[in-house]
Design a protein around this motif. Structure first.
Motif, short mmCIF file in Angstrom:
data_model
loop_
_atom_site.label_atom_id
_atom_site.label_comp_id
_atom_site.label_asym_id
_atom_site.label_seq_id
_atom_site.Cartn_x
_atom_site.Cartn_y
_atom_site.Cartn_z
N GLU A 198 -5.77 0.79 -7.55
CA GLU A 198 -5.02 1.98 -7.11
C GLU A 198 -3.58 1.64 -6.78
O GLU A 198 -2.66 2.45 -7.00
N ASP A 199 -3.34 0.43 -6.26
CA ASP A 199 -1.98 0.04 -5.91
C ASP A 199 -1.03 0.06 -7.10
O ASP A 199 0.17 0.29 -6.95
N ASN A 200 -1.57 -0.18 -8.30
CA ASN A 200 -0.71 -0.22 -9.49
C ASN A 200 -0.13 1.13 -9.84
O ASN A 200 0.85 1.21 -10.60
N ASN A 201 -0.71 2.21 -9.32
CA ASN A 201 -0.18 3.54 -9.62
C ASN A 201 1.30 3.65 -9.25
O ASN A 201 2.06 4.37 -9.90
N SER A 202 1.70 2.93 -8.20
CA SER A 202 3.08 3.06 -7.73
C SER A 202 4.09 2.52 -8.74
O SER A 202 5.26 2.90 -8.71
N LEU A 203 3.65 1.64 -9.65
CA LEU A 203 4.57 1.12 -10.66
C LEU A 203 5.05 2.22 -11.59
O LEU A 203 6.19 2.18 -12.06
N TYR A 204 4.20 3.21 -11.83
CA TYR A 204 4.53 4.29 -12.76
C TYR A 204 5.06 5.53 -12.06
O TYR A 204 5.30 6.55 -12.70
N SER A 205 5.23 5.45 -10.75
CA SER A 205 5.78 6.54 -9.96
C SER A 205 7.29 6.57 -10.13
O SER A 205 7.90 5.61 -10.64
N PRO A 206 7.95 7.65 -9.69
CA PRO A 206 9.42 7.67 -9.76
C PRO A 206 10.07 6.47 -9.08
O PRO A 206 11.02 5.88 -9.62
N ALA A 207 9.55 6.07 -7.92
CA ALA A 207 10.12 4.91 -7.22
C ALA A 207 9.88 3.62 -8.00
O ALA A 207 10.77 2.75 -8.07
N LEU B 280 11.80 -5.98 -19.82
CA LEU B 280 10.57 -6.01 -19.03
C LEU B 280 9.43 -5.61 -19.96
O LEU B 280 9.44 -4.50 -20.51
N CYS B 281 8.46 -6.49 -20.13
CA CYS B 281 7.29 -6.21 -20.97
C CYS B 281 6.08 -6.19 -20.05
O CYS B 281 5.62 -7.25 -19.60
N LEU B 282 5.54 -5.01 -19.79
CA LEU B 282 4.53 -4.84 -18.76
C LEU B 282 3.17 -4.50 -19.36
O LEU B 282 3.04 -3.55 -20.14
N ASP B 283 2.17 -5.29 -18.96
CA ASP B 283 0.81 -5.10 -19.46
C ASP B 283 -0.16 -5.53 -18.36
O ASP B 283 -0.80 -6.58 -18.45
N ILE B 284 -0.25 -4.72 -17.31
CA ILE B 284 -1.14 -5.08 -16.19
C ILE B 284 -2.29 -4.09 -16.03
O ILE B 284 -3.16 -4.29 -15.19
N ASP B 285 -2.28 -3.03 -16.81
CA ASP B 285 -3.32 -2.00 -16.74
C ASP B 285 -3.76 -1.64 -18.14
O ASP B 285 -3.23 -2.15 -19.13
N ASN B 286 -4.70 -0.70 -18.23
CA ASN B 286 -5.03 -0.12 -19.52
C ASN B 286 -4.08 1.01 -19.87
O ASN B 286 -4.27 1.71 -20.86
N GLY B 287 -3.04 1.18 -19.07
CA GLY B 287 -2.02 2.17 -19.33
C GLY B 287 -1.61 2.88 -18.06
O GLY B 287 -2.26 2.75 -17.02
N PRO B 288 -0.53 3.65 -18.11
CA PRO B 288 -0.06 4.37 -16.93
C PRO B 288 -1.09 5.34 -16.36
O PRO B 288 -1.07 5.64 -15.16
N ASP B 289 -1.98 5.83 -17.22
CA ASP B 289 -2.99 6.80 -16.77
C ASP B 289 -4.34 6.17 -16.46
O ASP B 289 -5.30 6.87 -16.16
#
Length: 254
Positions: free
Chosen positions: A185-194, A171-180
Motif C-alpha cells: 500500500e505504501d507504494n501508492n504514494s509514488l504514483y500520487s501527485p506528490a 528514472l526507470c521504475l519497476d517496483i510494482d505490477n503497475g500504477p494500478d
C-alpha cells in the motif's frame, strides 16, 4: 518397486515451482522459486527425462512480481528511456527502481552510453539472490561494472528525500505490477501527485521518467501530464496471454 511420482515428462503438465529461499522482511514475505531444471524423477528406465529450462520467480506477499522467462519489457524500460533522452547528451545517469530479476540492470550495463547506474532495491533478500544466489547468472557482469551502484533503500523514500547527487537523466521504475496494482500500500504514494512531483524534481532538464506496468493505464498518463511532464506516451510489449505489458514514458521540460 517404489511408486513413481508423475512428472512433466509423464503427465505433460509442468511441475509445481520449488521454493529456493523464503525471507520475512520489513515489508512482508519475499520468496524465490524455481521452475524447470532437472526433473525430480529420473524416470523408470533410468535414461532420465530432459531438463526443462530453468525459470526463477520472485513472489512478494503472495503476489507474483516477475520471472526470468522473458525480460523483453524490462529491457524496453531501459531502451525506451535512453532513446527518449535529448540527442547529444553524453554519459547520462540512470536510476533503476527495483532490482527484480536483473534484466533492466543488465541491459543498462550492456549499453556503453550510460554513465552512472544506480539501482535502488529495498529487499535485502533480492540483493543477496543476485550477489551470491542463482540470479547472479543474470546480473554478475552488471554488478561488477564500475558504473553500477546498489542502494539498499526504499525507492519511494529515496526519491522524496535524496540530496547531493540527487538528480538523474532517467528514472526507470519497476517496483510494482503497475500504477494500478501495487505490491504494498505504501507504494501508492509514488504514483500520487506528490510522488510524481518528487520524480519530476529528481530529473535533470529534459530527463525521462519510464514506468513499467503489466497493463496500460490512461489514468496514470493523465496524472503524468498533470504533474508537469510532457511527451507522455506508452509503448507496448505483446505477451502470450492477456493485455500487453507496457512502459509509460514522460519527459521533464528542458
Amino acid at each position: 518397486m517404489a511408486p513413481v511420482t508423475p512428472t512433466q515428462a509423464t503427465t505433460g503438465l509442468p511441475e509445481a515451482p520449488r521454493t529456493i529461499d523464503r525471507r520475512e522482511g520489513p515489508y512482508g514475505e519475499v520468496v524465490l522459486r524455481q521452475r524447470g531444471g532437472p526433473p525430480a524423477d529420473p524416470g523408470i528406465d533410468g535414461s532420465g527425462a530432459p531438463a526443462a529450462p530453468v525459470v526463477y520467480e520472485i513472489i512478494a506477499n503472495g503476489c507474483f512480481l516477475m520471472d526470468t522467462s522473458d525480460g523483453r519489457s524490462e529491457r524496453l524500460l531501459v531502451d525506451a528511456a535512453l532513446a527518449a533522452l535529448p540527442a547529444g547528451r553524453t554519459r547520462p545517469s540512470v536510476l533503476i527502481g527495483g532490482l527484480g530479476v536483473g534484466f533492466s540492470l543488465a541491459r543498462a550495463a550492456g549499453q556503453p552510453r550510460w554513465g552512472r547506474i544506480v539501482v535502488v532495491e529495498r529487499e535485502e533478500a533480492v540483493i543477496d539472490w543476485h550477489r551470491t544466489g542463482p540470479l547472479s547468472a543474470v546480473s554478475a557482469e552488471a554488478l561488477a561494472d564500475p558504473r553500477t551502484e546498489i542502494l539498499p533503500a526504499d525507492l519511494v523514500a529515496h526519491v522524496r528525500t535524496e540530496t547531493g547527487q540527487g538528480t538523474y537523466d532517467a528514472l526507470c521504475l519497476d517496483i510494482d505490477n503497475g500504477p494500478d496494482w501495487t505490491v504494498t500500500e505504501d507504494n501508492n504514494s509514488l504514483y500520487s501527485p506528490a510522488g510524481l512531483a518528487a520524480c519530476h524534481d529528481r530529473l535533470t532538464p529534459g530527463g525521462v521518467l519510464a514506468v513499467w506496468s503489466a497493463q496500460p493505464s490512461p489514468a496514470f498518463e493523465e496524472a503524468l501530464r498533470n504533474a508537469g511532464f510532457n511527451g507522455v506516451h506508452t509503448e507496448e510489449i505483446p505477451v502470450v496471454r492477456g493485455v500487453p505489458d507496457v512502459v509509460h514514458l514522460a519527459r521533464k521540460g528542458a
